[in-house]
Design a protein around this motif. Structure first.
Motif, short mmCIF file in Angstrom:
data_model
loop_
_atom_site.label_atom_id
_atom_site.label_comp_id
_atom_site.label_asym_id
_atom_site.label_seq_id
_atom_site.Cartn_x
_atom_site.Cartn_y
_atom_site.Cartn_z
N TYR A 178 0.90 -1.17 0.11
CA TYR A 178 0.13 0.04 0.00
C TYR A 178 0.72 1.15 -0.05
N ARG A 179 2.14 1.18 0.84
CA ARG A 179 2.82 2.52 0.80
C ARG A 179 3.52 2.63 -0.41
N ILE A 180 4.02 1.51 -1.15
CA ILE A 180 4.67 1.85 -2.26
C ILE A 180 3.74 2.39 -3.37
N ALA A 181 2.38 1.83 -3.27
CA ALA A 181 1.23 2.22 -4.46
C ALA A 181 1.36 3.73 -4.19
N GLU A 182 0.98 4.12 -2.85
CA GLU A 182 0.72 5.12 -2.82
C GLU A 182 1.92 6.35 -3.10
N GLN A 183 2.88 5.77 -3.09
CA GLN A 183 4.11 6.62 -3.47
C GLN A 183 4.22 6.79 -5.01
N ASP A 347 -9.15 0.74 -9.96
CA ASP A 347 -9.48 1.66 -11.19
C ASP A 347 -8.08 2.23 -11.60
N ALA A 348 -7.04 1.98 -10.91
CA ALA A 348 -5.63 2.16 -11.05
C ALA A 348 -4.86 1.18 -11.92
N LEU A 349 -5.57 0.08 -12.12
CA LEU A 349 -5.00 -1.05 -12.75
C LEU A 349 -5.64 -1.68 -13.97
N ASP A 350 -4.73 -2.14 -14.78
CA ASP A 350 -5.50 -2.84 -15.94
C ASP A 350 -5.95 -4.08 -15.47
N SER A 351 -7.06 -4.55 -15.76
CA SER A 351 -7.77 -5.81 -15.33
C SER A 351 -7.06 -7.04 -16.08
N ARG A 352 -6.71 -6.89 -17.13
CA ARG A 352 -5.85 -7.96 -17.80
C ARG A 352 -4.33 -8.29 -17.53
N THR A 353 -3.62 -7.20 -17.10
CA THR A 353 -2.43 -7.33 -16.69
C THR A 353 -2.05 -7.02 -15.29
N MET A 354 -2.82 -6.27 -14.62
CA MET A 354 -2.56 -5.75 -13.29
C MET A 354 -1.47 -4.73 -13.24
N GLN A 355 -1.32 -4.23 -14.45
CA GLN A 355 -0.16 -3.18 -14.41
C GLN A 355 -0.93 -1.98 -14.01
N ALA A 356 0.05 -1.08 -13.33
CA ALA A 356 -0.60 0.46 -13.10
C ALA A 356 -0.80 1.05 -14.41
N ARG A 357 -2.12 1.55 -14.42
CA ARG A 357 -2.45 2.45 -15.70
C ARG A 357 -1.33 3.54 -15.95
N ALA A 358 -1.05 4.17 -14.91
CA ALA A 358 -0.33 5.41 -14.91
C ALA A 358 1.21 5.27 -15.04
N VAL A 359 1.50 3.94 -14.59
CA VAL A 359 3.14 3.62 -14.15
C VAL A 359 3.63 2.61 -14.82
N PRO A 360 3.85 2.60 -15.97
CA PRO A 360 4.36 1.43 -16.86
C PRO A 360 5.54 0.52 -16.20
N GLY A 361 5.20 -0.46 -16.09
CA GLY A 361 6.36 -1.57 -15.25
C GLY A 361 5.69 -1.90 -13.97
N LEU A 362 5.01 -1.24 -13.40
CA LEU A 362 4.39 -1.42 -11.93
C LEU A 362 3.14 -2.34 -11.90
N TYR A 363 3.39 -3.36 -11.37
CA TYR A 363 2.21 -4.46 -11.14
C TYR A 363 1.98 -4.44 -9.86
N ALA A 364 0.49 -4.90 -9.61
CA ALA A 364 0.15 -5.15 -8.05
C ALA A 364 -0.81 -6.44 -8.25
N ILE A 365 -0.51 -7.51 -7.29
CA ILE A 365 -1.38 -8.74 -7.52
C ILE A 365 -1.41 -9.37 -5.94
N GLY A 366 -2.46 -9.99 -5.97
CA GLY A 366 -2.67 -10.98 -4.68
C GLY A 366 -3.66 -10.13 -3.83
N GLU A 367 -3.50 -10.30 -2.43
CA GLU A 367 -4.36 -9.72 -1.64
C GLU A 367 -4.11 -8.10 -1.28
N CYS A 368 -2.98 -7.68 -2.02
CA CYS A 368 -2.80 -5.97 -1.57
C CYS A 368 -3.94 -5.47 -2.60
N VAL A 369 -4.39 -5.95 -3.58
CA VAL A 369 -5.25 -5.36 -4.41
C VAL A 369 -6.72 -5.32 -3.88
#
Ligand code: FDA
Length: 394
Positions: A178-183, A347-369
């Motif tokens: 969560y902290r890194i996502a917010e960062q 809303d911040a993630l692409d549902s097909r890839t779990m990639q952050a829409r606004a931060v290419p290369g950043l992904y979030a998976i599992g329980e943190c989503v």
């Protein structure tokens, strides 16, 4: 400071989602975790046998700010895909109840399977490694890690957040994702404990019922589950309670049906006619545990034997059995919760890839989503499905 290591993908968290992602993310993967061993929650899950998926898995079994978000990942890596993997590894399994699949022998087999898969894919795994700092230097992610008292820098094109939620801090849950996502500017929805027992104040008078379990129905806010209800020293637990806890809002009641569908009113009337001198609780105990029957009769203020009771009084007793409303003072919180509700905003993630829409290369998976499943193997299935979605996209 040691010299930089360069990886294609850095995965934070060697739990269910992180290990699974490593197995699918191609070459150049490093997984880091501050724990001594990977997959610790898997190891203790399902009473040591890991309820690794559910045959009835479908998007309806998940809570999220966006109920559609989980659909794509669940569809592209299903419960049957995971079961295939389990079978490839010759892990014996069985269905326990309600589509819940468990290992016959040990949850450790699932951890071993995932570690083998990640290693086969060429991933490196660094345990007992802390995350000191993460940033993006315009070219890629730069992580400062701490290992054996030494700091080292890892550079990676992709960063996968897989450090889980806040449940069971004793097992190493930190909320780091969560902290890194917010960062990086990703919103995080409010988090709270899910799949968690309820607590009640002394005045509820539930304490004497501790240890009693009944197959029942628990309902809150229009959602109900039929499974076991367990009275504890602190309040209520058992699968039906854990399930509704995820739907519960503070200050609102939970409604219990302690004998769904049982014709108790008819049974009491018939007994009154045949042998009116019997005690109400004795007849009730044919349908409910004796201690619970005694408590309910007393709580309803019924004195005398069956013959002394009017239809209205018997009806009131049965209404309590079928619709006992209790308002929890709270829950046991993250200390015992199986999952964390809320999290990184879908809303911040692409549902097909779990990639952050606004931060290419950043992904979030599992329980943190912000996707949370029911009890019964659904949360692991979300970990597998979201991890594979990210791994394939990387
Ligand atoms: P997970 O928690 O598995 O992994 C996160 C990893 O990140 C951990 O290895 C942790 O050490 C690491 N980490 C955290 N913070 C870090 C930091 N600051 N630095 C470095 N590493 C860090 N679900 C289910 O479907 N069936 C079941 O039978 C059960 N049973 C169950 C029992 C119990 C007691 C609990 C608490 C939970 C379950 N669950 C479950 C839920 C399930 O365990 C959970 O949904 C998944 O493990 C989530 O997978 P993740 O990979 O997202 O997180």
């Amino acid at each position: 400071m040691q010299s930089d290591s360069q990886y294609q993908t850095l995965i934070l968290g060697a739990g269910a989602a992180g290990l699974m992602c490593a197995a699918h993310a191609g070459p150049g993967v490093l997984i880091v975790d501050h724990a001594r061993a990977p997959g610790e929650k898997i190891r203790i899950s399902g009473g040591g046998r890991c309820n690794f998926t559910n045959m009835q898995c479908s998007p309806e079994a998940f809570l999220s700010g966006n109920p559609h978000f989980c659909k794509s990942a669940l569809k592209r890596y299903t419960q049957w895909d995971f079961l295939d993997l389990v079978e490839q590894h010759r892990i014996a399994w069985h269905e326990k109840t309600l589509g819940q699949l468990f290992c016959d022998d040990s949850a450790r087999q699932i951890v071993t399977m995932l570690c083998d898969e990640a290693r086969r894919a060429g991933a490196d795994l660094w345990l007992q490694t802390g995350v000191v700092d993460i940033r993006h230097d315009g070219d890629g992610f730069v992580a400062v890690l701490e290992r054996d008292g030494a700091r080292l820098t890892v550079r990676a094109r992709n960063l996968v957040l897989a450090t889980g939620g806040k449940s069971i801090p004793k097992m190493g849950a930190t909320g780091l994702a969560y902290r890194i996502a917010e960062q990086f500017g990703l919103p995080v929805t409010e988090t709270r404990a899910g799949l968690v027992p309820f607590t009640f104040g002394e005045e509820t008078g539930l304490k004497p019922l501790a240890g009693i379990a009944v197959p029942g129905r628990a309902e809150t806010a229009g959602t109900s589950f039929d499974e076991a209800i367990l009275f504890t020293h602190r309040g209520l637990s058992g699968p039906a309670i854990l399930q509704v806890s995820s739907y519960w809002a503070e200050g609102t009641p939970v409604r219990l049906d302690l004998a769904p569908g049982a014709p108790i009113f008819e049974a009491l009337r018939a007994a009154r006619q045949q042998s009116g001198r019997r005690a109400v609780a004795t007849v009730l105990a044919e349908h409910l545990p004796k201690r619970l029957a005694d408590h309910l009769v007393q709580a309803e203020g019924l004195t005398g034997n069956l013959a002394d009771q009017s239809d209205a009084r018997l009806r009131a007793l049965c209404d309590r059995i079928a619709g006992w409303e209790l308002t929890p003072t709270g829950t046991e919180g993250y200390r015992t919760a199986e999952v964390t509700l809320g999290g990184i905003d879908t809303d911040a993630l692409d549902s097909r890839t779990m990639q952050a829409r606004a931060v290419p290369g950043l992904y979030a998976i599992g329980e943190c989503v912000d996707v949370t499943g029911w009890l019964g193997g659904y949360n692991f299935q979300w970990a597998w499905s979201s991890a594979v979605a990210a791994g394939r996209a990387i």
